[in-house]
Design a protein around this motif. Structure first.
Motif, PDB file in Angstrom:
ATOM      1  N   ALA A 118       0.835  -1.196   0.000  1.00  0.00           N
ATOM      2  CA  ALA A 118       0.000   0.000   0.000  1.00  0.00           C
ATOM      3  C   ALA A 118       0.873   1.251   0.000  1.00  0.00           C
ATOM      4  N   THR A 119       1.958   1.195   0.769  1.00  0.00           N
ATOM      5  CA  THR A 119       2.840   2.361   0.855  1.00  0.00           C
ATOM      6  C   THR A 119       3.548   2.610  -0.478  1.00  0.00           C
ATOM      7  N   ILE A 120       3.959   1.535  -1.146  1.00  0.00           N
ATOM      8  CA  ILE A 120       4.559   1.694  -2.475  1.00  0.00           C
ATOM      9  C   ILE A 120       3.548   2.348  -3.410  1.00  0.00           C
ATOM     10  N   HIS A 121       2.303   1.887  -3.315  1.00  0.00           N
ATOM     11  CA  HIS A 121       1.253   2.441  -4.176  1.00  0.00           C
ATOM     12  C   HIS A 121       1.077   3.941  -3.930  1.00  0.00           C
ATOM     13  N   GLY A 140       5.298   5.617  -3.941  1.00  0.00           N
ATOM     14  CA  GLY A 140       6.283   5.267  -4.963  1.00  0.00           C
ATOM     15  C   GLY A 140       7.356   4.342  -4.435  1.00  0.00           C
ATOM     16  N   GLU A 141       7.910   3.536  -5.355  1.00  0.00           N
ATOM     17  CA  GLU A 141       8.849   2.507  -4.958  1.00  0.00           C
ATOM     18  C   GLU A 141      10.142   3.088  -4.398  1.00  0.00           C
ATOM     19  N   THR A 142      10.611   4.200  -4.990  1.00  0.00           N
ATOM     20  CA  THR A 142      11.903   4.752  -4.584  1.00  0.00           C
ATOM     21  C   THR A 142      11.900   5.119  -3.104  1.00  0.00           C
ATOM     22  N   ARG A 143      10.812   5.797  -2.699  1.00  0.00           N
ATOM     23  CA  ARG A 143      10.765   6.254  -1.313  1.00  0.00           C
ATOM     24  C   ARG A 143      10.734   5.066  -0.346  1.00  0.00           C
ATOM     25  N   VAL A 144       9.983   4.027  -0.734  1.00  0.00           N
ATOM     26  CA  VAL A 144       9.893   2.861   0.139  1.00  0.00           C
ATOM     27  C   VAL A 144      11.228   2.113   0.169  1.00  0.00           C
ATOM     28  N   ARG A 145      11.882   2.037  -1.015  1.00  0.00           N
ATOM     29  CA  ARG A 145      13.187   1.363  -1.045  1.00  0.00           C
ATOM     30  C   ARG A 145      14.167   2.061  -0.121  1.00  0.00           C
ATOM     31  N   GLY A 160      -3.021  -6.254  -6.514  1.00  0.00           N
ATOM     32  CA  GLY A 160      -1.982  -5.845  -7.453  1.00  0.00           C
ATOM     33  C   GLY A 160      -0.744  -5.304  -6.760  1.00  0.00           C
ATOM     34  N   ASP A 161      -0.900  -4.884  -5.515  1.00  0.00           N
ATOM     35  CA  ASP A 161       0.212  -4.198  -4.839  1.00  0.00           C
ATOM     36  C   ASP A 161       1.089  -5.124  -3.998  1.00  0.00           C
TER      37      ASP A 161
END
Lengths: 339, 535
Positions: free
Chosen positions: A175-178, A181-186, A323-324
């Motif tokens: 949900a957080t990636i959604h 964005g992926e960069t911030r979560v990475r 999907g997430d």
């Protein structure tokens, strides 16, 4: 030799009998439930259902993910009639393969709309919130972070526990990636790693580790606290909710769906209805060691819990989780949180 | 080797093996090896999404960590097992029979119970720390990770090395050692340069068994929090919606196992051999003053690998678990374990007979090929077999989630033990006896059942016992394949540990060990040797 062969034959016969008992052919009045929910938590509900309705239950307890995988693998051959999962992602995934039936509007209408999807393939049975469980001997409330993003601060080095293989953690991450964005979560994951985050196999062991003081805080679902305290009342642990709107305060749901290929639709529907009955909802909300949020009007939550309206997690539709989940899992593997 | 040749010579030239026997043997061999084809197909057809869940760097890491652990445990098992065997077989060590029995007993402790008990003793706030706390020791070295896994797996595997080495030492011809001594070599030089090289087949076979055990271990490495290929496979199956990715890793694991078998075969091929069968025992070495350090060594091994883990389990059983209180002993699961293992043992003992008889009575390229085919799955890790059977059975509604599939998994994995043991005992039966029975009017089947099999029953029984023992201890394939509501002791214990309730499962763990323990008596040392010589 004859004696040996006789003994062998006897053993084989005994096993055949046991096997017959374990895999007895389904009668009209029985259902096969795939339950991602822990046996320790929900067994009384299953027993009460059988007592009330006379319908026998064969329950396969396992992780929601492995049950979803099994359902997909089995396809039309699945022995399952009902899938009761700990989070909506796995339900959604099974639904996208066309393996869940559409539920009647009267079932969907029983719960707030955010705990089902428009396609009506699954419906929530209880809500739970992501929280930060903390050790009350090591930390005072005002020292606690207000956002999950703050856990990458060096102040928390060596003090955080998570369960990366747990479905709810993956749902939170997906949900957080959604949303961000992926960069911030990475980068957040890398920050956690730089902070020597400790991994535990599941929510229960994470809460126990916080209670022992192995770590000071843990990212878990809110109700494990009550589950662990029911067994060990003296542990110095308490839940902390991140500020409203924070992804760390995501509200998730356990949910249920009826398998498309079932020939026992009516009995399956009775089981779903039972999960929404006052008795079952009260058990899920306030039974021994239980503390989830009930979804039916007229059933009260545990008094110690803040109302769902005050937690106000991030704005995120649970239907998207199907999907997430995969992006979250891929990221966890790529960043070495799961090997 | 000599005996097999004698048997071949005794078999009348040109006699063809009965068609039925060949078909039965082929069916068993193929049934054992076939499901793995499902695994291969699944792994090779995985799409890009699935492959993204097994990045190359992760795979390499897992392979390296798995191989390191296997190598470490092999070395540790040799260091513990070889001196122990030499002391028990070749010296006047006081109480050596008893030491020998005690040293082989950990064979019945499965690795996940070994890990459980070692954690109970050595983990933070474990028993040892409680004992040492008054002495001012507040923290012990971290047991989780490589060293914990190494200790637990050494506990469960060194008996293989010990038993095989002891058997090798018994069978060895002392004349080479005596010649070396007479030429002026010291005792240590003789041991290192004559005795050890002559033991090479035993050491290679033992190391192979240990390495394969480590490759397929899932329980101990999970509890010790050390990632290997098996944990990587399981997490993808259980938590990551990634069955195809699990299949890819399982195939990597199978390849690794095959490489290990090939390496061991190579190591064993160069053998220093003198004429065997002098029938003369080697002289007993007088330890003299050295018997004190020797006794200390034996006591350390037995104390650490047998008394300590059993002690932890007993101590835990005597009190309530802080987390779940006093858990009831899982009698139902114990019954399930015993029944499943009994059935696996019974069926295995019977189905390997065609192959064993074929190789014994009608040696040919075909029969040897069938034998190898039947022995091959012993190298397959349980989790790979389990996964292959999940793929195989999910499409067949009548089979899916039934005991039959679980039983098939046990057979595939452990049937080779029954075959090796049955074959070994058949080798000592002269084909002339069967011919005599035939000449007196017995039909082929009658001659076999009334004359041959009774003579070979020791090996058949020992093989069945070994299958029983292995099945009772099996965890990963059982976790994947057990039918709804069917729990074995192993899976009950496993689930207890995932709740963090370690001490609550101690009574069940003790029960499992108790069920398995008597079987050690049935396994003669010679059979352990044959078990390690699968080619």
């Amino acid at each position: 030799m004859t004696k040996l062969l006789a003994a062998l034959a006897a053993a084989a016969a005994a096993l055949a009998l046991a096997g017959g008992a374990a895999t007895a052919p389904e009668q009209a009045q029985s259902l096969t439930i795939y339950s991602g929910r822990d046996e320790a938590l929900v067994k009384p509900i299953m027993e009460r259902f059988t007592r009330d309705t006379g319908i026998e239950l064969n329950v396969r307890y396992a992780s929601s993910v492995s049950l979803a995988t099994a359902l997909v693998e089995e396809g039309r051959n699945s022995p399952a009639d009902v899938f009761w999962a700990t989070e909506p992602g796995t339900l959604g995934l099974v639904a996208t393969k066309g393996l869940l039936q559409r539920l009647p509007q009267r079932t969907i209408g029983k719960v707030p709309s955010r705990f089902s999807t428009r396609s009506r393939r699954w419906v929530g049975t209880s809500a739970r919130s992501r929280v930060l469980v903390y050790n009350t001997q090591a930390l005072r409330p005002r020292e606690l972070p207000t956002s999950v993003w703050q856990l990458t601060n060096a102040r928390w080095k060596g003090k955080i526990g998570i369960a990366p293989t747990n479905g709810s953690f993956q749902a939170f991450l997906g949900a957080t990636i959604h949303m961000y964005g992926e960069t911030r979560v990475r980068n957040w994951l890398r920050g956690l790693k730089a902070n020597d985050v400790k991994f535990y196999p599941n929510n229960t062991t994470t809460v126990q580790a916080v209670g022992r003081g192995d770590v000071q805080v843990g990212l878990v679902n809110h109700y494990y606290l009550y589950n662990v305290l029911a067994d060990t009342p003296n542990l110095p642990i308490r839940n902390h909710w991140f500020r409203p709107g924070d992804p760390g305060a995501l509200v998730l749901a356990a949910g249920v769906g009826i398998v498309a290929a079932t020939e026992r639709d009516a009995a399956a529907q009775r089981f779903v209805d039972f999960l929404h009955s006052k008795w079952a909802q009260r058990f899920i909300a306030r039974g021994p060691g239980a503390a989830e949020y009930p979804l039916i009007k007229g059933v009260a939550r545990r008094p110690a819990l803040p109302p769902l309206t005050r937690i106000r997690g991030p704005r995120y539709s649970l239907g998207r989780l199907a999907g997430d989940l995969q992006p979250a899992i891929r990221l966890l593997i790529a960043e070495g949180f799961i090997r | 080797v000599t005996i097999r040749r004698a048997a071949a010579a005794a078999s009348p030239p040109g006699r063809r093996a009965p068609f039925v026997l060949v078909v039965a043997a082929a069916a068993v061999g193929i049934a054992g090896a076939a499901p793995i084809a499902y695994l291969v197909r699944r792994a090779l057809s995985a799409d890009a999404d699935a492959r993204a869940l097994v990045p190359l760097s992760t795979t390499v890491d897992l392979v390296v960590d798995t191989a390191l652990l296997a190598a470490g445990v092999v070395v540790a098992a040799l260091v513990v097992g070889v001196p122990l065997a030499w002391l028990v077989v070749r010296t006047d060590l006081p109480g050596r029979r008893l030491w020998g029995l005690a040293a082989s007993l950990p064979l019945v402790i499965p690795s996940f119970i070994a890990a459980l008990a070692l954690l109970g003793a050595l983990a933070p706030r474990g028993l040892l720390q409680q004992v040492l706390e008054p002495l001012g020791v507040t923290a012990l070295p971290d047991i989780f990770g490589f060293w914990g896994a190494l200790l637990a797996l050494t506990l469960s595997t060194y008996p293989y090395v010990f038993l095989l080495t002891a058997a090798g030492l018994r069978a060895a011809d002392p004349s080479a050692e005596e010649a070396a001594r007479s030429l002026g070599a010291g005792r240590l030089a003789v041991f290192l340069r004559v005795t050890l090289p002559s033991l090479r087949p035993s050491l290679a076979a033992g190391s192979l068994l240990v390495a394969l055990y480590v490759l397929s271990d899932f329980g101990a490495v999970s509890l010790m929090d050390y990632s290997t290929l098996t944990t990587g496979i399981y997490v993808r199956y259980e938590s990551l919606l990634a069955l195809d990715a699990a299949a890819i890793l399982a195939l990597v694991l199978v390849v690794l196992a095959v490489v290990v078998v090939a390496l061991a075969g190579r190591w064993r091929r160069t053998i220093y051999r003198s004429t065997p069968g002098t029938g003369r025992a080697a002289p007993i070495v007088q330890l003299g003053r050295w018997r004190w350090p020797a006794l200390a060594f034996c006591a350390t091994v037995v104390g650490f690998f047998l008394v300590l883990p059993l002690g932890v389990l007993v101590w835990w059983s005597a009190q309530a678990d802080p987390i779940v209180g006093r858990a009831p002993v899982a009698w139902d699961a114990a019954l399930n374990s015993a029944l499943a293992a009994g059935a696996a043992a019974a069926v295995a003992a019977v189905v390997v007979l065609p192959v064993a008889l074929l190789v014994w009575r009608y040696p040919s390229r075909l029969s040897r090929m069938l034998e190898r085919l039947t022995l091959f799955p012993s190298a397959l890790p349980g989790i790979a077999v389990g996964l292959a059977l999940v793929f195989f059975s999910a499409r067949i509604a009548a089979l899916y989630q039934t005991l039959a599939v679980l039983l098939l998994a046990y057979l595939i994995r452990f049937m080779p033990y029954a075959l090796a043991s049955t074959r070994a005992s058949l080798e000592s039966v002269s084909p002339r006896l069967e011919e005599a029975a035939r000449s007196l009017g017995r039909r082929p089947l009658g001659a076999t059942t009334s004359v041959v099999l009774p003579l070979a029953r020791g090996g058949v029984l020992a093989g069945a016992a070994l299958v029983f023992l292995s099945t009772v201890k099996e965890l990963p394939a059982t976790l994947l394949l057990r039918p709804i509501g069917f729990e074995t002791l192993a899976t009950e214990i496993w689930q207890g540990t995932s709740l963090g309730a370690y001490s609550a499962v101690a009574p069940s763990a003790l029960l499992l060990v108790a069920i398995a323990a008597p079987l050690v008596y049935l396994l003669s040392w010679r059979n352990a040797w044959e078990l390690g010589a699968p080619d």
